[in-house]
Design a protein around this motif. Structure first.
Motif, PDB file in Angstrom:
ATOM      1  N   ARG A 116       5.999  14.988  -7.255  1.00  7.59           N
ATOM      2  CA  ARG A 116       5.600  15.024  -6.055  1.00  7.59           C
ATOM      3  C   ARG A 116       6.045  13.751  -5.462  1.00  7.59           C
ATOM      4  N   GLU A 117       6.602  13.951  -4.351  1.00 10.67           N
ATOM      5  CA  GLU A 117       7.231  12.767  -3.381  1.00 10.67           C
ATOM      6  C   GLU A 117       6.541  12.618  -2.233  1.00 10.67           C
ATOM      7  N   PHE A 118       5.689  11.586  -2.014  1.00 13.32           N
ATOM      8  CA  PHE A 118       4.994  11.174  -0.790  1.00 13.32           C
ATOM      9  C   PHE A 118       5.948  10.496   0.357  1.00 13.32           C
ATOM     10  N   THR A 119       5.740  10.928   1.689  1.00 14.04           N
ATOM     11  CA  THR A 119       6.240  10.081   2.838  1.00 14.04           C
ATOM     12  C   THR A 119       4.897  10.032   3.684  1.00 14.04           C
ATOM     13  N   PRO A 120       4.786   9.056   4.659  1.00 11.26           N
ATOM     14  CA  PRO A 120       3.936   8.913   5.475  1.00 11.26           C
ATOM     15  C   PRO A 120       3.671  10.305   6.428  1.00 11.26           C
ATOM     16  N   THR A 121       4.526  11.370   6.616  1.00 13.06           N
ATOM     17  CA  THR A 121       4.423  12.450   7.161  1.00 13.06           C
ATOM     18  C   THR A 121       4.466  13.677   6.221  1.00 13.06           C
TER      19      THR A 121
ATOM     20  N   MET B 259       0.947  -1.272  -0.153  1.00 11.22           N
ATOM     21  CA  MET B 259       0.085  -0.016   0.072  1.00 11.22           C
ATOM     22  C   MET B 259       0.849   1.361  -0.005  1.00 11.22           C
ATOM     23  N   ALA B 260       0.543   2.117  -0.763  1.00 13.89           N
ATOM     24  CA  ALA B 260       1.373   3.347  -0.803  1.00 13.89           C
ATOM     25  C   ALA B 260       1.107   4.410   0.406  1.00 13.89           C
ATOM     26  N   CYS B 261       2.091   4.826   0.622  1.00 13.46           N
ATOM     27  CA  CYS B 261       1.979   5.722   2.088  1.00 13.46           C
ATOM     28  C   CYS B 261       1.156   6.959   1.808  1.00 13.46           C
ATOM     29  N   TRP B 262       0.574   7.342   0.931  1.00 14.97           N
ATOM     30  CA  TRP B 262      -0.199   8.375   0.733  1.00 14.97           C
ATOM     31  C   TRP B 262      -1.774   8.251   0.784  1.00 14.97           C
ATOM     32  N   GLU B 263      -2.041   6.862   0.755  1.00 18.16           N
ATOM     33  CA  GLU B 263      -3.414   6.534   0.390  1.00 18.16           C
ATOM     34  C   GLU B 263      -4.023   6.609   2.180  1.00 18.16           C
ATOM     35  N   GLY B 264      -5.337   7.468   1.901  1.00 14.09           N
ATOM     36  CA  GLY B 264      -5.931   7.724   3.167  1.00 14.09           C
ATOM     37  C   GLY B 264      -5.369   9.067   3.858  1.00 14.09           C
ATOM     38  N   LYS B 265      -4.571   9.944   3.104  1.00 16.97           N
ATOM     39  CA  LYS B 265      -4.176  11.111   3.861  1.00 16.97           C
ATOM     40  C   LYS B 265      -4.293  12.175   2.870  1.00 16.97           C
ATOM     41  N   LYS B 266      -4.434  13.371   3.571  1.00 16.20           N
ATOM     42  CA  LYS B 266      -4.347  14.614   2.986  1.00 16.20           C
ATOM     43  C   LYS B 266      -3.056  15.381   3.339  1.00 16.20           C
ATOM     44  N   TYR B 267      -2.485  16.065   2.785  1.00 15.93           N
ATOM     45  CA  TYR B 267      -1.240  17.035   2.961  1.00 15.93           C
ATOM     46  C   TYR B 267      -1.569  18.375   2.657  1.00 15.93           C
ATOM     47  N   LYS B 268      -1.153  19.195   3.742  1.00 15.28           N
ATOM     48  CA  LYS B 268      -1.505  20.551   3.862  1.00 15.28           C
ATOM     49  C   LYS B 268      -0.187  21.241   3.665  1.00 15.28           C
ATOM     50  N   LEU B 269      -0.082  22.310   3.007  1.00 13.93           N
ATOM     51  CA  LEU B 269       0.948  23.179   2.662  1.00 13.93           C
ATOM     52  C   LEU B 269       1.474  23.859   3.936  1.00 13.93           C
ATOM     53  N   ASP B 270       2.870  23.368   4.184  1.00 14.92           N
ATOM     54  CA  ASP B 270       3.599  24.014   5.246  1.00 14.92           C
ATOM     55  C   ASP B 270       4.454  25.207   5.117  1.00 14.92           C
ATOM     56  N   LYS B 271       5.436  24.897   3.948  1.00 14.33           N
ATOM     57  CA  LYS B 271       6.335  26.066   3.663  1.00 14.33           C
ATOM     58  C   LYS B 271       6.477  25.812   2.094  1.00 14.33           C
ATOM     59  N   SER B 272       7.090  27.070   1.454  1.00 10.53           N
ATOM     60  CA  SER B 272       7.476  27.092   0.023  1.00 10.53           C
ATOM     61  C   SER B 272       8.786  27.804  -0.205  1.00 10.53           C
TER      62      SER B 272
END
Length: 132
Positions: free
Chosen positions: A107-112, A1-14
């Motif tokens: 886009r590179e997804f990790t659990p966090t 299972m991919a680590c991004w499944e079931g998650k939403k990611y909110k912008l922290d910094k740019s």
């Protein structure tokens, strides 16, 4: 299972987002708005296809794609492009936008965290998102 499944990611910094928008030809008003919003990104698998939703108080966009298949897309700033999304691995999505100003979004997804690296010409922007 991919680590991004079931998650939403909110912008922290740019980093370098304003320069990236300038390189795309985004006007001053839209750039100011773009620099103030903190969008949330969600990637969902739907059978053999995917849905990538970016939502903020300004605008919500959703693209539906099948990896490797070209599709038409209207970007947040109103450009009409032909795009192709592919996975380098289950947690790294490469999004190529072909148009007047070709753009690549990795886009590179990790659990966090989600790290989005956007390139147009020689301008590179990185945006970091935290998992909710």
């Amino acid at each position: 299972m991919a680590c991004w499944e079931g998650k939403k990611y909110k912008l922290d910094k740019s980093e370098n987002f304003d320069e990236y928008m300038k390189a795309l030809g985004v006007g001053l008003v839209l750039r100011k708005m773009g620099n103030t919003v903190s969008p949330t990104v969600e990637l969902l698998k739907e059978g053999d296809s995917y849905s990538l939703t970016t939502s903020s108080t300004f605008k919500t966009t959703n693209i539906k794609f099948t990896p490797g298949e070209e599709f038409e897309e209207e970007t947040v700033d109103g450009r009409k492009v032909k795009s192709v999304c592919t996975f380098e691995n289950e947690n790294k999505l490469v999004h190529e936008q072909k148009g007047e100003k070709p753009t690549t979004i990795i886009r590179e997804f990790t659990p966090t965290e989600l790290v989005a690296t956007m390139t147009v010409g020689d301008i590179k922007c990185t945006r970091w998102y935290k998992a909710n």
